[in-house]
Write a protein that holds these residues in place. Structure first.
Motif, PDB file in Angstrom:
ATOM      1  N   ARG A  21       0.812  -1.229   0.000  1.00  0.00           N
ATOM      2  CA  ARG A  21       0.000   0.000   0.000  1.00  0.00           C
ATOM      3  C   ARG A  21       0.840   1.271   0.000  1.00  0.00           C
ATOM      4  NH1 ARG A  21      -2.131  -1.011   5.993  1.00  0.00           N
ATOM      5  NH2 ARG A  21      -1.545  -3.062   5.338  1.00  0.00           N
ATOM      6  N   HIS A  22       2.144   1.162   0.216  1.00  0.00           N
ATOM      7  CA  HIS A  22       3.012   2.338   0.279  1.00  0.00           C
ATOM      8  C   HIS A  22       3.920   2.493  -0.941  1.00  0.00           C
ATOM      9  CE1 HIS A  22       1.575   2.940   4.305  1.00  0.00           C
ATOM     10  NE2 HIS A  22       1.923   1.707   4.621  1.00  0.00           N
ATOM     11  N   VAL A  23       3.722   1.674  -1.963  1.00  0.00           N
ATOM     12  CA  VAL A  23       4.535   1.771  -3.177  1.00  0.00           C
ATOM     13  C   VAL A  23       4.390   3.176  -3.760  1.00  0.00           C
ATOM     14  CG1 VAL A  23       4.818   0.939  -5.541  1.00  0.00           C
ATOM     15  CG2 VAL A  23       4.457  -0.687  -3.685  1.00  0.00           C
ATOM     16  N   GLY A  24       5.503   3.810  -4.049  1.00  0.00           N
ATOM     17  CA  GLY A  24       5.519   5.151  -4.619  1.00  0.00           C
ATOM     18  C   GLY A  24       5.537   6.255  -3.581  1.00  0.00           C
ATOM     19  N   GLU A  25       5.340   5.922  -2.300  1.00  0.00           N
ATOM     20  CA  GLU A  25       5.370   6.931  -1.246  1.00  0.00           C
ATOM     21  C   GLU A  25       6.793   7.182  -0.777  1.00  0.00           C
ATOM     22  OE1 GLU A  25       2.753   6.483   2.095  1.00  0.00           O
ATOM     23  OE2 GLU A  25       1.239   5.510   0.848  1.00  0.00           O
ATOM     24  N   ARG A  26       6.971   8.327  -0.188  1.00  0.00           N
ATOM     25  CA  ARG A  26       8.262   8.687   0.385  1.00  0.00           C
ATOM     26  C   ARG A  26       8.420   7.998   1.744  1.00  0.00           C
ATOM     27  NH1 ARG A  26       9.771  14.142   2.964  1.00  0.00           N
ATOM     28  NH2 ARG A  26       7.515  14.201   3.129  1.00  0.00           N
ATOM     29  N   LEU A  27       9.580   7.401   1.959  1.00  0.00           N
ATOM     30  CA  LEU A  27       9.908   6.804   3.258  1.00  0.00           C
ATOM     31  C   LEU A  27      10.405   7.939   4.152  1.00  0.00           C
ATOM     32  CD1 LEU A  27      10.319   4.287   5.047  1.00  0.00           C
ATOM     33  CD2 LEU A  27      12.606   4.090   4.061  1.00  0.00           C
ATOM     34  N   LEU A  28       9.658   8.252   5.202  1.00  0.00           N
ATOM     35  CA  LEU A  28       9.986   9.381   6.065  1.00  0.00           C
ATOM     36  C   LEU A  28      11.085   9.064   7.067  1.00  0.00           C
ATOM     37  CD1 LEU A  28       6.355  10.615   6.778  1.00  0.00           C
ATOM     38  CD2 LEU A  28       7.980  11.490   5.084  1.00  0.00           C
ATOM     39  N   ARG A  29      10.986   7.887   7.670  1.00  0.00           N
ATOM     40  CA  ARG A  29      12.018   7.492   8.646  1.00  0.00           C
ATOM     41  C   ARG A  29      11.891   6.007   8.959  1.00  0.00           C
ATOM     42  NH1 ARG A  29       8.062   9.394  12.082  1.00  0.00           N
ATOM     43  NH2 ARG A  29       7.742   8.160  13.951  1.00  0.00           N
ATOM     44  N   PHE A  49       5.845   5.882   6.452  1.00  0.00           N
ATOM     45  CA  PHE A  49       5.552   6.495   5.160  1.00  0.00           C
ATOM     46  C   PHE A  49       4.563   7.638   5.362  1.00  0.00           C
ATOM     47  CE2 PHE A  49       6.682   2.083   4.433  1.00  0.00           C
ATOM     48  CZ  PHE A  49       7.565   2.154   3.366  1.00  0.00           C
ATOM     49  N   ASP A  50       4.249   8.369   4.294  1.00  0.00           N
ATOM     50  CA  ASP A  50       3.303   9.481   4.378  1.00  0.00           C
ATOM     51  C   ASP A  50       1.935   9.058   4.898  1.00  0.00           C
ATOM     52  OD1 ASP A  50       4.946  11.613   3.445  1.00  0.00           O
ATOM     53  OD2 ASP A  50       4.672  10.928   1.386  1.00  0.00           O
ATOM     54  N   THR A  51       1.455   7.871   4.537  1.00  0.00           N
ATOM     55  CA  THR A  51       0.091   7.468   4.885  1.00  0.00           C
ATOM     56  C   THR A  51       0.000   6.345   5.919  1.00  0.00           C
ATOM     57  OG1 THR A  51      -0.027   5.893   3.064  1.00  0.00           O
ATOM     58  CG2 THR A  51      -0.781   8.145   2.612  1.00  0.00           C
ATOM     59  N   LEU A  63      10.571 -13.525  10.605  1.00  0.00           N
ATOM     60  CA  LEU A  63      10.267 -12.129  10.345  1.00  0.00           C
ATOM     61  C   LEU A  63       8.766 -11.947  10.228  1.00  0.00           C
ATOM     62  CD1 LEU A  63      11.158  -9.227   9.646  1.00  0.00           C
ATOM     63  CD2 LEU A  63      11.234  -9.963   7.248  1.00  0.00           C
ATOM     64  N   HIS A  64       8.210 -10.997  10.967  1.00  0.00           N
ATOM     65  CA  HIS A  64       6.775 -10.698  10.934  1.00  0.00           C
ATOM     66  C   HIS A  64       6.592  -9.263  10.477  1.00  0.00           C
ATOM     67  CE1 HIS A  64       5.606 -14.368  13.158  1.00  0.00           C
ATOM     68  NE2 HIS A  64       6.817 -14.229  13.687  1.00  0.00           N
ATOM     69  N   LEU A  65       5.642  -9.015   9.573  1.00  0.00           N
ATOM     70  CA  LEU A  65       5.316  -7.689   9.082  1.00  0.00           C
ATOM     71  C   LEU A  65       3.881  -7.349   9.420  1.00  0.00           C
ATOM     72  CD1 LEU A  65       6.828  -7.964   5.483  1.00  0.00           C
ATOM     73  CD2 LEU A  65       7.889  -6.903   7.485  1.00  0.00           C
ATOM     74  N   ALA A  66       3.641  -6.102   9.831  1.00  0.00           N
ATOM     75  CA  ALA A  66       2.282  -5.666  10.143  1.00  0.00           C
ATOM     76  C   ALA A  66       2.110  -4.212   9.727  1.00  0.00           C
ATOM     77  CB  ALA A  66       1.998  -5.816  11.634  1.00  0.00           C
ATOM     78  N   GLY A  67       1.005  -3.916   9.063  1.00  0.00           N
ATOM     79  CA  GLY A  67       0.689  -2.534   8.731  1.00  0.00           C
ATOM     80  C   GLY A  67       0.098  -1.845   9.933  1.00  0.00           C
ATOM     81  N   ARG A  68       0.357  -0.554  10.019  1.00  0.00           N
ATOM     82  CA  ARG A  68      -0.172   0.240  11.153  1.00  0.00           C
ATOM     83  C   ARG A  68      -0.850   1.467  10.625  1.00  0.00           C
ATOM     84  NH1 ARG A  68       4.126   0.642  15.825  1.00  0.00           N
ATOM     85  NH2 ARG A  68       2.290   0.696  17.080  1.00  0.00           N
TER      86      ARG A  68
END
Length: 68
Positions: A21-29, A49-51, A63-68
């Motif tokens: 869902r963050h493809v093309g967004e700027r990575l802020l930190r 990311f921005d959103t 490794l576990h990944l989770a959207g927030r």
């Protein structure tokens, strides 16, 4: 994760992968968290990311990944 540089490559992935869902967004930190007993061992990283953000953490060697 400074040793990896500032480039992030995004490759095709299934929609359920939180980074999609963050493809093309700027990575802020990227915020790293370290093991309390071994301060050299990174156990979690939050990619902001921005959103929204994606939390990546290690549990039981997996490794576990989770959207927030």
């Amino acid at each position: 994760m400074r040793e990896l540089g500032s480039r992030v490559d995004i490759v095709p992935a299934p929609v359920e992968v939180p980074f999609v869902r963050h493809v093309g967004e700027r990575l802020l930190r990227v915020a790293e968290r370290f093991d309390v007993e071994d301060s050299a061992q990174c156990v979690e990283a939050e990619f902001v990311f921005d959103t929204g953000s994606v939390l990546a953490h290690s549990f039981g060697g997996d490794l576990h990944l989770a959207g927030r």
